[in-house]
Design an enzyme around this catalytic site. Sequence first.
Site, PDB file in Angstrom:
ATOM      1  N   ASN A  11       0.865  -1.185   0.000  1.00 37.59           N
ATOM      2  CA  ASN A  11       0.000   0.000   0.000  1.00 37.59           C
ATOM      3  C   ASN A  11       0.897   1.230   0.000  1.00 37.59           C
ATOM      4  O   ASN A  11       1.461   1.582   1.030  1.00 37.59           O
ATOM      5  CB  ASN A  11      -0.900  -0.049   1.251  1.00 37.59           C
ATOM      6  CG  ASN A  11      -1.753   1.194   1.401  1.00 37.59           C
ATOM      7  OD1 ASN A  11      -1.816   2.024   0.500  1.00 37.59           O
ATOM      8  ND2 ASN A  11      -2.405   1.313   2.552  1.00 37.59           N
ATOM      9  N   LYS A  13       0.109   4.244  -0.295  1.00 39.84           N
ATOM     10  CA  LYS A  13      -0.536   5.426   0.306  1.00 39.84           C
ATOM     11  C   LYS A  13      -0.293   6.652  -0.578  1.00 39.84           C
ATOM     12  O   LYS A  13      -0.173   6.516  -1.795  1.00 39.84           O
ATOM     13  CB  LYS A  13      -0.059   5.614   1.750  1.00 39.84           C
ATOM     14  CG  LYS A  13      -0.245   4.327   2.577  1.00 39.84           C
ATOM     15  CD  LYS A  13      -0.108   4.521   4.045  1.00 39.84           C
ATOM     16  CE  LYS A  13      -0.305   3.185   4.743  1.00 39.84           C
ATOM     17  NZ  LYS A  13      -0.289   3.290   6.181  1.00 39.84           N
ATOM     18  N   HIS A  95      -9.674   1.049   4.386  1.00 38.20           N
ATOM     19  CA  HIS A  95      -8.441   1.246   5.167  1.00 38.20           C
ATOM     20  C   HIS A  95      -8.747   2.171   6.344  1.00 38.20           C
ATOM     21  O   HIS A  95      -9.538   3.106   6.226  1.00 38.20           O
ATOM     22  CB  HIS A  95      -7.352   1.838   4.272  1.00 38.20           C
ATOM     23  CG  HIS A  95      -6.008   1.820   4.928  1.00 38.20           C
ATOM     24  ND1 HIS A  95      -5.646   2.737   5.883  1.00 38.20           N
ATOM     25  CD2 HIS A  95      -4.970   0.960   4.809  1.00 38.20           C
ATOM     26  CE1 HIS A  95      -4.419   2.447   6.315  1.00 38.20           C
ATOM     27  NE2 HIS A  95      -3.991   1.361   5.670  1.00 38.20           N
ATOM     28  N   GLU A  97      -7.221   4.534   7.559  1.00 38.12           N
ATOM     29  CA  GLU A  97      -6.969   5.963   7.307  1.00 38.12           C
ATOM     30  C   GLU A  97      -8.150   6.600   6.586  1.00 38.12           C
ATOM     31  O   GLU A  97      -8.439   7.776   6.786  1.00 38.12           O
ATOM     32  CB  GLU A  97      -5.652   6.132   6.532  1.00 38.12           C
ATOM     33  CG  GLU A  97      -4.466   5.862   7.448  1.00 38.12           C
ATOM     34  CD  GLU A  97      -3.197   5.378   6.765  1.00 38.12           C
ATOM     35  OE1 GLU A  97      -3.092   5.464   5.531  1.00 38.12           O
ATOM     36  OE2 GLU A  97      -2.313   4.887   7.500  1.00 38.12           O
ATOM     37  N   GLU A 167      -5.779  -5.077  10.208  1.00 40.09           N
ATOM     38  CA  GLU A 167      -4.765  -4.051  10.460  1.00 40.09           C
ATOM     39  C   GLU A 167      -5.120  -3.295  11.737  1.00 40.09           C
ATOM     40  O   GLU A 167      -5.904  -2.325  11.688  1.00 40.09           O
ATOM     41  CB  GLU A 167      -4.715  -3.059   9.287  1.00 40.09           C
ATOM     42  CG  GLU A 167      -4.264  -3.674   7.985  1.00 40.09           C
ATOM     43  CD  GLU A 167      -3.624  -2.619   7.087  1.00 40.09           C
ATOM     44  OE1 GLU A 167      -2.507  -2.851   6.639  1.00 40.09           O
ATOM     45  OE2 GLU A 167      -4.240  -1.560   6.884  1.00 40.09           O
ATOM     46  N   GLY A 173       2.058   2.046  10.804  1.00 41.78           N
ATOM     47  CA  GLY A 173       3.043   3.124  10.715  1.00 41.78           C
ATOM     48  C   GLY A 173       3.698   3.464  12.039  1.00 41.78           C
ATOM     49  O   GLY A 173       4.387   4.473  12.151  1.00 41.78           O
ATOM     50  N   SER A 212       3.047  -2.280  10.406  1.00 38.88           N
ATOM     51  CA  SER A 212       4.490  -2.361  10.672  1.00 38.88           C
ATOM     52  C   SER A 212       5.071  -3.729  10.330  1.00 38.88           C
ATOM     53  O   SER A 212       5.955  -4.233  11.029  1.00 38.88           O
ATOM     54  CB  SER A 212       4.796  -1.968  12.124  1.00 38.88           C
ATOM     55  OG  SER A 212       4.359  -0.640  12.375  1.00 38.88           O
TER      56      SER A 212
HETATM   57  P1  PGA Z   1       2.559   0.116   7.722  1.00 42.69           P
HETATM   58  O1  PGA Z   1       1.157   0.368   6.979  1.00 42.69           O
HETATM   59  O2  PGA Z   1       3.141  -1.162   7.182  1.00 42.69           O
HETATM   60  O3  PGA Z   1       3.400   1.326   7.380  1.00 42.69           O
HETATM   61  O4  PGA Z   1       2.270   0.007   9.178  1.00 42.69           O
HETATM   62  C1  PGA Z   1       0.287  -0.695   6.699  1.00 42.69           C
HETATM   63  C2  PGA Z   1      -0.992  -0.170   6.104  1.00 42.69           C
HETATM   64  O5  PGA Z   1      -1.471   0.894   6.536  1.00 42.69           O
HETATM   65  O6  PGA Z   1      -1.575  -0.782   5.208  1.00 42.69           O
END
Ligand code: PGA
Length: 250
Positions: A11, A13, A95, A97, A167, A173, A212
Site C-alpha cells: 500500500n 498510500k 483502510h 486511514e 490491520e 506506521g 508495521s
Molecule cells: P505500515 O502500513 O506497514 O506502514 O504500518 C500498513 C498499512 O497501513 O496498510
Amino acid sequence: MHERARLIAGNWKMNLEEWAAVELAGSIADGLGEGAAEVVICPPFPWLVPVSAVLQGSRVRLGAQDCSAETSGAFTGQVSATMLNGLCSHVIVGHSERRRDCCESNELVGRKAAAAIDAGLVPIACVGESIDVRNAGNAVSWVDEQVAAIVAGVGAERLGRLVIAYEPIWAIGSGRSASPDDAEEIGAAIRQQLRTSNPGAAEAVRILYGGSATPANARAYLDMPDVDGLLVGGACLKSDSFLEIVAIAG
Ligand code: PGA
C-alpha cells in the site's frame, strides 16, 4: 504447506512522485523471482496508468487504494470500481486511514467491497481496532462487527471473492507491530465468523495481517495458520524490503 496462495500487497498510500513510482514498480517487477505468492502493488490513482505500463508482462498485479460504492454519476472526486477494472485486479477498501479521515462507516465499506466484486475486482477489505478498543478487551467483537458489515455488503454467496486485511490501527506506521499470536487470534476469529455465513468460502478467503510488517517479522506472521499474507505500508516503498517480504512468502 499453506493451502491458500499467499498474497503480499504493498500500500503505497499518498507517497512517491511519478518518476519514483515508475522506478519502484520497475524494480519490483525486475527483482521478482519465481514464486507462488501473489504480489500486488497499490500506487496512488494518478500513477496507476504509468505503473501499469511498467508491469506489462510481469506477474505483479495492480491494485487501487479505494473505490466508490457507486457505479457512476454525480460523485465528485470519487472513482468507481468499474473505472478501475481493466487497469487493476485488486482494490483496498475500508483502510483505517479512510475510515478515520473520510468518515467511512462499516456499512459504506461493505458497499464498496460489493461494488468492487460487481466490477470484477478483488477487494482487500480492511478491519482493525484502536488501542482503546484492544485495551478494553474488545478487539475480537469490534472486528467481528466490521466483518459482519462486509459480509452483509457482498453477500454470503460471494464471500470467496474477498480478501480481508486485519490491520490494528495502533500498529499502522507505528513500528509497534501486533504479535503474531494476536494476528492469529483475530485471523482465526474472522475465519470462524465467515464459516457461519459460508463454510466452504471461508476456507478460501485470504486473511492478511498489516501494521508495521517488515522483512524481520514477516515470517512469524506467515507461519500462522490464519495469516495468509501481508498488507505492507512503509516497507513496500523500497524495492529491497518489499521483495524480501515477497521472497519470505515463497
Ligand atoms: P505500515 O502500513 O506497514 O506502514 O504500518 C500498513 C498499512 O497501513 O496498510
